[in-house]
Design a protein around this motif. Structure first.
Motif, PDB file in Angstrom:
ATOM      1  N   ASP A 121      45.234  41.638  38.513  1.00  0.00           N
ATOM      2  CA  ASP A 121      44.668  40.643  37.592  1.00  0.00           C
ATOM      3  C   ASP A 121      44.706  39.245  38.215  1.00  0.00           C
ATOM      4  OD1 ASP A 121      43.934  39.016  35.582  1.00  0.00           O
ATOM      5  OD2 ASP A 121      45.327  39.833  34.083  1.00  0.00           O
ATOM      6  N   PHE A 122      43.524  38.645  38.353  1.00  0.00           N
ATOM      7  CA  PHE A 122      43.433  37.359  39.038  1.00  0.00           C
ATOM      8  C   PHE A 122      44.193  36.256  38.299  1.00  0.00           C
ATOM      9  CE2 PHE A 122      41.189  33.354  40.100  1.00  0.00           C
ATOM     10  CZ  PHE A 122      41.486  33.339  41.447  1.00  0.00           C
ATOM     11  N   ALA A 123      44.215  36.344  36.985  1.00  0.00           N
ATOM     12  CA  ALA A 123      44.936  35.329  36.209  1.00  0.00           C
ATOM     13  C   ALA A 123      46.421  35.374  36.559  1.00  0.00           C
ATOM     14  CB  ALA A 123      44.723  35.581  34.718  1.00  0.00           C
TER      15      ALA A 123
ATOM     16  N   PRO B 283      40.740  45.827  47.264  1.00  0.00           N
ATOM     17  CA  PRO B 283      39.362  45.606  46.794  1.00  0.00           C
ATOM     18  C   PRO B 283      39.284  45.377  45.290  1.00  0.00           C
ATOM     19  CG  PRO B 283      39.641  47.840  47.659  1.00  0.00           C
ATOM     20  CD  PRO B 283      40.905  47.120  47.917  1.00  0.00           C
ATOM     21  N   LEU B 284      40.193  46.060  44.563  1.00  0.00           N
ATOM     22  CA  LEU B 284      40.221  45.892  43.114  1.00  0.00           C
ATOM     23  C   LEU B 284      40.508  44.441  42.746  1.00  0.00           C
ATOM     24  CD1 LEU B 284      39.820  48.046  41.006  1.00  0.00           C
ATOM     25  CD2 LEU B 284      42.290  48.349  40.914  1.00  0.00           C
ATOM     26  N   ARG B 285      41.452  43.881  43.521  1.00  0.00           N
ATOM     27  CA  ARG B 285      41.814  42.479  43.311  1.00  0.00           C
ATOM     28  C   ARG B 285      40.613  41.583  43.601  1.00  0.00           C
ATOM     29  NH1 ARG B 285      46.444  43.024  45.504  1.00  0.00           N
ATOM     30  NH2 ARG B 285      45.661  42.497  47.567  1.00  0.00           N
ATOM     31  N   ASP B 314      36.628  42.850  34.171  1.00  0.00           N
ATOM     32  CA  ASP B 314      38.028  42.421  34.221  1.00  0.00           C
ATOM     33  C   ASP B 314      38.947  43.504  33.647  1.00  0.00           C
ATOM     34  OD1 ASP B 314      40.068  40.382  34.655  1.00  0.00           O
ATOM     35  OD2 ASP B 314      40.203  40.348  32.458  1.00  0.00           O
ATOM     36  N   ALA B 315      38.587  43.997  32.461  1.00  0.00           N
ATOM     37  CA  ALA B 315      39.417  45.014  31.797  1.00  0.00           C
ATOM     38  C   ALA B 315      39.460  46.301  32.621  1.00  0.00           C
ATOM     39  CB  ALA B 315      38.879  45.297  30.396  1.00  0.00           C
ATOM     40  N   ALA B 316      38.287  46.693  33.145  1.00  0.00           N
ATOM     41  CA  ALA B 316      38.218  47.955  33.894  1.00  0.00           C
ATOM     42  C   ALA B 316      39.059  47.884  35.166  1.00  0.00           C
ATOM     43  CB  ALA B 316      36.771  48.284  34.243  1.00  0.00           C
ATOM     44  N   THR B 317      39.000  46.759  35.869  1.00  0.00           N
ATOM     45  CA  THR B 317      39.794  46.643  37.093  1.00  0.00           C
ATOM     46  C   THR B 317      41.285  46.650  36.763  1.00  0.00           C
ATOM     47  OG1 THR B 317      39.482  44.259  36.991  1.00  0.00           O
ATOM     48  CG2 THR B 317      38.067  45.484  38.515  1.00  0.00           C
TER      49      THR B 317
END
Lengths: 147, 494
Positions: A121-123, B283-285, B314-317
């Motif tokens: 999660d980037f956040a 890659p997910l990041r 966002d949710a799927a990753t």
């Protein structure tokens, strides 16, 4: 805020860009030197190879070190940094995807100052970089450089 | 030829039997000799005992018979002397085996001569004849009588020296037979003892060597074979043991090879896990990071639908990140070190519940943890097990205003079955077997969040303890998970 540069050792260009973005978002303005593998990182730290003749009096405020690197791996870089008189007190933060106990144990036993896992999660990632910057650039006092 | 113990024992018995037969034959021969001597004495000497006085007496009576007949002038009485003569000859004949035939014949002749002369003289005197011729006849008769007496003495004399010599020979033969018997018996016995000692010493040595070798094999040292090379049953046993050791050694090498392969494949699995942990997440990041960057940097330029899509990315990753982590934790359960020790499950359960309460302080859940539930197992794994089961109970009772959870042990079962019971959402028993498969979920993500590896992890932990796990429940009425923790330490799944 300490003005020495930050050494980011990261081979993945996406992660590199995201880390730089997170640093920028958190208003960390220190120069960021990027090494794309272990050899480049060691060259910068010891003034060899591409970085021959660099002023070694200026050491990074903190090294953000990935473990999975081409040529020389992160753990080996950490080992050599701790073995050398000039860099043995350098602040090294392991910043990696791995949450394996093995990697954690090896990093700490080789003398990592802390171990941070890159969240998907980037956040959360931005938050982690912010905390890192706060601690290592603002609060932490580095030992005086030995001549 | 193979000299088995049976053969050796038979040989021993044979030697002894032969020795005894030899003793028997020799002593029998000697005894027979002694017996023959006794028979000889019986025949040659015993009939002669008292023979001489009797014959002399009869000779005298014969003489008196003649004298009496002459004195009585009775010719009939003279005839009666014939009977006396026959009696004498019959007595001589009865002892003929003991007498020398030549002597006996001489005695007969002498008696015949005497009787003829006495008869003649008697008749002449009865007839009244007197004078010189009669006196001459009487003198000749008397000489014949004296001769007969001498011949009687010679014929009927008992040779005491010869008899004693015969006795001595008999006694000596019997004594020799006894000595033979004694000596051969003693030497035969000694031989048997020596032979038995030799056999038993060899036996003891072989058995000891065999025992040592088997003990070595028992310790897993198959380097040297057992050095019993005798051709008997023990030698055969040693060869079988050596063959067994060779076979065990092959199996041992095979096992080592497989173990090596297993270790190599475990290493590969570790490398794979590492690569999953590291390479799949990067890659997910990137996807997550740049979708966020889009929102942050270009948010104002995007419409609502675009924002919705980005939120879904966002949710799927994030979800995929969780799944990767769950998969890795499942793999870790299989690879983790296993050490069996005494574990207080009640204490672990209480700590887990404390954490759960801290996570959602506003919930009303009545948790009963039975006291003193002790198990033998790996403490970190058992903690992960209870975290999953109690975490599930906590999660699936979240819709209840007042939920009930209980942890305990059913000691009536053998092995004891530990259980976690809740009165939450429960499940349809038709899907009971699907519960423990990885990524199998019986509820939607919307209803209850989760990755679907929790119960798969629990099952693996139970299997590593050699136990088993099963679930009972009904939709809307809660669920009970039972598990056992016994089995072998290797924790191989049954």
């Amino acid at each position: 805020m300490k003005s020495n540069p930050i050494l980011l050792v990261e081979d993945n260009p996406d992660d590199e860009a995201l880390t730089l973005r997170a640093l920028k978002k958190n208003h960390i303005v220190n120069e960021v030197v990027v090494a794309h593998d272990g050899v480049e990182a060691l060259d910068y730290l010891f003034g060899t190879g591409a970085h021959a003749g660099r002023n070694l009096a200026e050491m990074p405020q903190v090294v953000l070190l990935d473990l999975n690197l081409p040529r020389i791996g992160g753990l080996e870089v950490l080992k050599r940094v701790r073995e050398d008189e000039r860099t043995k007190f350098l602040a090294v933060v392991v910043l990696t995807s791995s949450k394996e106990d093995e990697d954690l144990l090896k990093s700490y036993s080789l003398g990592a100052n802390s171990y941070v896992r890159k969240p998907v999660d980037f956040a959360q990632f931005t938050e982690a970089v912010k905390t890192l910057g706060l601690f290592w650039l603002l609060l932490n006092e580095t030992p005086p450089l030995r001549r | 030829m193979r000299a088995s113990f049976r053969a050796k024992l038979l040989g021993l018995v044979g030697i002894m039997a032969a020795a005894f037969v030899a003793i028997l034959v020799m002593s029998n021969a000697l005894s027979a000799r002694a017996e023959r001597q006794l028979v000889f004495i019986q025949q040659r000497f015993v009939p002669k005992i008292g023979l001489e006085p009797e014959l002399q007496g009869r000779l005298e009576r014969l003489g008196r018979g003649f004298q009496d007949a002459v004195a009585a002038h009775d010719l009939d009485a003279l005839d009666a002397t014939r009977a006396e003569k026959d009696g004498l000859l019959a007595r001589l004949d009865a002892a003929r085996e003991a007498t020398d035939p030549a002597d006996a014949a001489a005695l007969r002749a002498a008696i015949d001569d005497y009787c003829n002369k006495a008869d003649g003289v008697s008749r002449r005197m009865i007839a009244g004849e007197t004078g010189e011729p009669v006196l001459d006849a009487i003198t000749a008769m008397q000489a014949s009588q004296a001769w007969a007496g001498i011949v009687v003495k010679r014929t009927a004399a008992l040779d005491r020296d010869a008899m004693q010599a015969a006795f001595a020979t008999s006694v000596e033969a019997e004594a020799t037979a006894r000595v033979y018997r004694t000596w051969v018996s003693v030497s035969c016995l000694g031989l048997a003892i020596l032979f038995a000692l030799g056999v038993s010493r060899g036996l003891v040595r072989s058995v000891r060597s065999l025992g040592d070798g088997l003990a070595r094999f028992g310790r897993g040292d198959f380097e040297e074979p057992i050095g019993v090379s005798s051709r008997d049953e023990l030698g055969e046993l040693a060869r079988h043991a050596n063959a067994m050791a060779a076979s065990l050694r092959r199996h041992d090498e095979e096992r080592r090879r497989i173990q090596g392969e297993l270790e190599a494949s475990n290493k590969e699995l570790e490398a794979f896990s590492y690569s999953v942990a590291h390479d799949l997440r990067a890659p997910l990041r990137g996807i997550n990071g740049y979708s966020r960057a889009l929102v942050e940097d270009y948010g104002p330029k995007l419409d609502g639908e675009a924002h919705d899509y980005l939120a879904r990315i966002d949710a799927a990753t994030q979800r995929m990140g969780e799944l990767i982590d769950a998969l890795l934790s499942l793999a870790r359960v299989t690879r983790a070190d296993f050490r069996r020790e005494t574990v207080n499950l009640s204490r672990i359960a209480e700590l887990v519940v404390k954490q759960l309460r801290a996570g959602s302080p506003d919930r009303t859940v009545d948790v009963v943890v039975d006291e003193g539930v002790i198990a033998q197992g790996d403490a970190p794994l058992l903690r992960a097990l209870l975290e999953n089961l109690l975490g599930n109970a906590w999660k699936f009772t979240s819709a209840r205003p007042a939920a009930h959870i209980r942890f305990g042990v059913d000691r009536a079962r053998d092995p004891p079955a530990y259980f976690v019971r809740d009165d939450g959402a429960g499940f349809d028993m038709a899907y009971a077997t699907k519960l423990f498969a990885p990524f199998q979920r019986l509820h939607s993500q919307k209803e209850f969040a989760g990755t679907g590896v929790g119960l798969a992890t629990v099952q693996r932990i139970v299997h590593r303890h050699g136990g088993r796990i099963w679930a009972e429940g009904a939709v809307g009425e809660g669920a009970t998970f039972h598990f056992t923790l016994t089995g072998d330490d290797q924790g191989a799944p049954p």
